[in-house]
Structures are given as C-alpha cells and as structure tokens.
Design a protein around this motif. Structure first.
Motif, PDB file in Angstrom:
ATOM      1  N   ALA A 112       0.806  -1.459   0.179  1.00 10.77           N
ATOM      2  CA  ALA A 112       0.002   0.142  -0.035  1.00 10.77           C
ATOM      3  C   ALA A 112       0.908   1.252  -0.116  1.00 10.77           C
ATOM      4  N   THR A 113       0.231   2.547  -0.234  1.00 13.91           N
ATOM      5  CA  THR A 113       1.137   3.755  -0.113  1.00 13.91           C
ATOM      6  C   THR A 113       2.014   3.805   0.979  1.00 13.91           C
ATOM      7  N   SER A 114       1.645   3.373   2.178  1.00 16.17           N
ATOM      8  CA  SER A 114       2.419   3.629   3.427  1.00 16.17           C
ATOM      9  C   SER A 114       3.886   2.593   3.217  1.00 16.17           C
ATOM     10  N   ASP A 115       3.639   1.463   2.441  1.00 14.42           N
ATOM     11  CA  ASP A 115       4.896   0.740   2.269  1.00 14.42           C
ATOM     12  C   ASP A 115       6.067   1.470   1.306  1.00 14.42           C
ATOM     13  N   LEU A 116       5.238   2.021   0.134  1.00 14.23           N
ATOM     14  CA  LEU A 116       6.060   2.555  -0.825  1.00 14.23           C
ATOM     15  C   LEU A 116       6.896   3.781   0.046  1.00 14.23           C
ATOM     16  N   ALA A 117       6.091   4.463   0.893  1.00 14.80           N
ATOM     17  CA  ALA A 117       6.622   5.711   1.368  1.00 14.80           C
ATOM     18  C   ALA A 117       7.442   5.182   2.347  1.00 14.80           C
ATOM     19  N   TYR A 118       7.475   4.268   3.160  1.00 17.18           N
ATOM     20  CA  TYR A 118       8.353   3.826   4.094  1.00 17.18           C
ATOM     21  C   TYR A 118       9.730   3.489   3.500  1.00 17.18           C
ATOM     22  N   GLU A 119      10.024   2.859   2.380  1.00 19.96           N
ATOM     23  CA  GLU A 119      10.894   2.578   1.570  1.00 19.96           C
ATOM     24  C   GLU A 119      11.778   4.052   1.385  1.00 19.96           C
ATOM     25  N   ALA A 120      11.103   4.850   0.698  1.00 21.41           N
ATOM     26  CA  ALA A 120      11.715   6.277   0.398  1.00 21.41           C
ATOM     27  C   ALA A 120      12.119   6.883   1.928  1.00 21.41           C
ATOM     28  N   ALA A 121      11.384   6.812   2.917  1.00 19.84           N
ATOM     29  CA  ALA A 121      11.726   7.375   4.052  1.00 19.84           C
ATOM     30  C   ALA A 121      12.966   6.912   4.752  1.00 19.84           C
ATOM     31  N   VAL A 122      13.079   5.628   4.668  1.00 21.10           N
ATOM     32  CA  VAL A 122      14.248   5.028   5.291  1.00 21.10           C
ATOM     33  C   VAL A 122      15.624   5.381   4.551  1.00 21.10           C
ATOM     34  N   ARG A 123      15.458   5.555   3.296  1.00 20.73           N
ATOM     35  CA  ARG A 123      16.595   6.044   2.385  1.00 20.73           C
ATOM     36  C   ARG A 123      16.790   7.635   2.691  1.00 20.73           C
ATOM     37  N   ALA A 124      15.882   8.443   2.824  1.00 19.69           N
ATOM     38  CA  ALA A 124      16.024   9.913   3.246  1.00 19.69           C
ATOM     39  C   ALA A 124      16.715   9.788   4.349  1.00 19.69           C
ATOM     40  N   LEU A 125      16.184   9.105   5.386  1.00 25.22           N
ATOM     41  CA  LEU A 125      16.813   9.323   6.939  1.00 25.22           C
ATOM     42  C   LEU A 125      18.304   8.991   6.926  1.00 25.22           C
ATOM     43  N   LYS A 126      18.573   7.691   6.053  1.00 24.32           N
ATOM     44  CA  LYS A 126      19.888   7.333   5.925  1.00 24.32           C
ATOM     45  C   LYS A 126      20.683   8.573   5.147  1.00 24.32           C
ATOM     46  N   SER A 127      20.286   8.875   4.300  1.00 20.70           N
ATOM     47  CA  SER A 127      21.173  10.026   3.478  1.00 20.70           C
ATOM     48  C   SER A 127      21.166  11.079   4.407  1.00 20.70           C
ATOM     49  N   ALA A 128      20.289  11.618   5.261  1.00 19.45           N
ATOM     50  CA  ALA A 128      20.539  12.978   6.295  1.00 19.45           C
ATOM     51  C   ALA A 128      21.294  12.526   7.344  1.00 19.45           C
ATOM     52  N   GLY A 129      21.658  11.144   7.695  1.00 17.14           N
ATOM     53  CA  GLY A 129      22.324  10.706   8.701  1.00 17.14           C
ATOM     54  C   GLY A 129      21.451  10.842   9.916  1.00 17.14           C
ATOM     55  N   MET A 130      20.142  10.520   9.966  1.00 16.00           N
ATOM     56  CA  MET A 130      19.334  10.795  11.078  1.00 16.00           C
ATOM     57  C   MET A 130      18.479   9.398  11.508  1.00 16.00           C
ATOM     58  N   THR A 131      17.950   9.222  12.455  1.00 18.01           N
ATOM     59  CA  THR A 131      17.036   8.123  13.056  1.00 18.01           C
ATOM     60  C   THR A 131      15.749   8.720  13.018  1.00 18.01           C
ATOM     61  N   ALA A 132      14.905   7.845  12.853  1.00 20.25           N
ATOM     62  CA  ALA A 132      13.634   8.057  12.987  1.00 20.25           C
ATOM     63  C   ALA A 132      13.053   8.775  14.074  1.00 20.25           C
ATOM     64  N   ASP A 133      13.964   8.550  15.253  1.00 26.33           N
ATOM     65  CA  ASP A 133      13.292   9.258  16.682  1.00 26.33           C
ATOM     66  C   ASP A 133      13.620  10.611  16.671  1.00 26.33           C
TER      67      ASP A 133
END
Ligand code: ACO
Length: 328
Positions: A53-74
């Motif tokens: 579903a849309t949240s699954d696609l969003a999750y994959e993109a979000a994980v990559r964006a967090l990694k590129s920013a050097g940040m953690t989700a919390d």
C-alpha cells in the motif's frame, strides 16, 4: 523575528519492482506503443505488488532519506505524507508510517493536493521550521495510482504509475534552501480530474462500484490546457518571488505527467533540455511522487551541485498548482 533558512538535508526514493510496459498495455486495451510515446512520452511504469500500500512505498523512500540525512527516525519532529491514495481514509498514511518507522516524537498528517501535494507539503514544513515550531520534517510524496486506475479505460490507464519520493527538510546555512513558494488552486475545475465515490458525498455502494466511480476520471484535454497555462504562470511568479530570472535556473524539475506539457514549459522558459529533469518515460505520472522522484533521481545522478538553483513546478487535481525555487 529572524526566520530560519530551511532546505533539503536528505533524499530518498522508491518504486515497486514490477514494470508495466506499453507492450503489456497493448494486450490489455486498444492502444499501441507509438500512440502512448508520441502523445505522452511514457514507455513504462512501476506497479505496486498486491500486498503493497502507499505507506509501504513511503516507508522505503523514508528509510533511504533518513539514511542520506544521517538521522534516525526518533529524531523526526514532523511527518507529512502528500497522497491521494492513502492506505485508508483514516488513520492517515502519515500516522501508519510514523508507527512503521518508529518516529515516536513526530507529529504526523496527510496532505491532499494531488500532484501538487509534494510542493504544498514542503511549503507547509518550511513554515513550521522557519518559525521554530519544529526543527525538521520528513516530507513524502507517495501514490499508488494503480489502485484507482481503470485498466479497461485506454484514456487513463496508460498514464499512471506508482512510487514514492522523500526528503528531510531542516535548517540550512543562510542563502541556501527554499527561496520562494507559489501555491494555488482553482476549485472550480475540480470536476475535470476526480475520484467521485468513496467519500461522504457518494459513499461506496454497489451502484458506485457498478458505475466505476472508484476510478480516476479525467478530462485530459482540459487538464492539458490548465497544465500548460499554470506551469508558465507559476514558474514566472515563483521566480519573481525569489528575485531570480529564468537564466538563474540550473535545473528545472517539472511534474512528470506528459512530455508535451514539459516541453511547452521549457519552450516558454527558453531553457535547453539538459537543464530539465525528464523521467516520465520510466515512471509515468506518479502524482505526488512525481516531483520528488525526479528531484531525488537527479540528485543521485549527480546532476545537482551544491549551490545550484533548482525550480520545482507541478499541477494536479483540485485543481491545484505548486512551485518552489531553492538553492541546493
Ligand atoms: N491509445 C490509443 N488511442 C487513445 C488512447 C490510447 N491509450 N487514449 C486515447 N486515445 C484516443 C482517444 O480516444 C481519441 O480518439 P477519438 O479522436 O477517436 O475520440 C484520440 O486518441 C485523441 O484523444 P485526445 O484526448 O485528443 O488526445 P490528446 O492528444 O489530448 O492526449 C492525453 C490525451 C495524453 C490524456 C492528454 O490530454 C494529457 O496528457 N492530458 C493531461 C493529463 C494530465 O496531465 N493529467 C494530470 C493528472 S494528475 C493527477 O492529479 C492524478
């Protein structure tokens, strides 16, 4: 009060694995590769797996964006998901994503502005961060248009695909980041592009299913005219607000709906093709994901250097438009 400078500090994108080509569509409806390519520039599109579903696609993109920013989700303080194909009416896709990411300190909401949704969301986050209410935000444009596309209707089914693009926005040095936004709407044109049923006006029923009212309806010719007009006017307006001219644009990132709409905007700006991102051939129109997919792909390919001036512009259902000038 001195406003903070806000800009993009991380990027990520995701498209589902399955590719639907024009040749595949030739077997499904009365169409052909030549018609699709010459009228739209589209050659293939990615389609979500049945369990995605849309949240699954969003999750994959979000994980990559967090990694590129050097940040953690919390560390995230705000999540905005721009989408017209949320997992459910509620909870919002942003809340579903917040849980999946474990972003327990983030406020989360969806934003509905169709293909302009990503630019609308960045403008919203920019306001929150400029004033100091939040330090950062995860902005995602994600859509699973295949779920609301009628694959027996050749007028629309060749045009759309699925995907997600994400950015993290936060404080950046002065002179960098977002210089201007131009958002707008023409609600009077709402009927030109819509999904009629499933809301409070026309709840789902046997009749709405029978009438195919849970699929995208589009008056392509009228939307085309609107798109060409507002791509031009929004581009001029957002440049004026930024104090820039078209000569200052290093990279033009338009909404990827139709190559002919992009080309007409390029002609109006008199910009050479190498200063424009075009990936509509690979992904088709992915609605809110379209601009971030183009922006992130350009960044990943090294087409954007630090200090470059980038112009984003899109249009979509509502009707809406959104543009931004930013310094990378
Ligand atoms: N294959 C073959 N023939 C087709 C197909 C197809 N896939 N689709 C339509 N045709 C036919 C039509 O039936 C029509 O035939 P007719 O003249 O016998 O009736 C003929 O091709 C020409 O149709 P037009 O509508 O004139 O084609 P046009 O050149 O305008 O292109 C298109 C249609 C591609 C839809 C164009 O109008 C367009 O791109 N519009 C903008 C769409 C857009 O940007 N939408 C944004 C959506 S964003 C969102 O918020 C989801």
């Amino acid at each position: 009060m001195k406003m903070r400078s806000v800009g993009i500090i991380g990027t990520g994108k995701y498209v589902p694995e399955r590719v639907l080509t024009n040749a595949d569509l030739e077997k499904m409806v009365d169409t052909n590769d030549e018609w699709i390519v010459s009228r739209t520039g589209i050659r293939e599109r990615h389609i979500a797996a049945p369990e995605q579903a849309t949240s699954d696609l969003a999750y994959e993109a979000a994980v990559r964006a967090l990694k590129s920013a050097g940040m953690t989700a919390d560390q995230l303080e705000l999540i905005i998901v721009a989408t017209i194909t949320p997992d459910t009416s509620f909870p919002s896709t942003a809340c579903i994503l917040q849980d999946k990411l474990g972003a327990k300190h983030a406020a989360a909401f969806d934003l509905s502005a169709a293909c302009s949704g990503f630019v609308y969301s960045m403008a919203t986050a920019n306001g929150f961060i400029q004033t100091g209410m939040y330090k950062n935000a995860l902005i995602i444009g994600a859509d699973t248009l295949s779920r609301i596309t009628d694959y027996t209707d050749r007028n629309t089914c060749v045009l759309f695909g699925d995907g997600a693009g994400a950015v993290i926005v936060g404080e950046v040095p002065e002179g960098r980041g977002f210089l201007s936004f131009d958002l707008g709407a023409e609600g009077a044109g709402g009927d030109l592009l819509k999904l009629a049923a499933g809301g409070s006006r026309l709840p789902a029923s046997e009749a709405t299913v029978e009438g195919k009212q849970h699929y995208i309806y589009m008056n392509g010719r009228e939307v085309f005219k609107f798109a060409v007009r507002v791509m031009g006017t929004a581009t001029e307006e957002v440049l004026r607000k930024a104090g820039k001219t078209k000569e200052d644009i290093d990279l033009f990132v338009p909404h990827q709906a139709n190559i002919r709409i992009i080309q007409s905007a390029m002609q109006r700006l008199d910009l050479p093709e190498e200063r424009c991102v075009i990936n509509v051939d690979k992904y088709a129109n992915t609605s809110a994901a379209s601009i971030p997919l183009a922006l992130v792909e350009a960044a990943e390919e090294g087409r954007i250097k630090e200090g470059d001036t980038v112009l984003l512009v899109g249009f979509g259902g509502g009707l809406t438009w959104g543009a931004s000038v930013l310094v990378w």
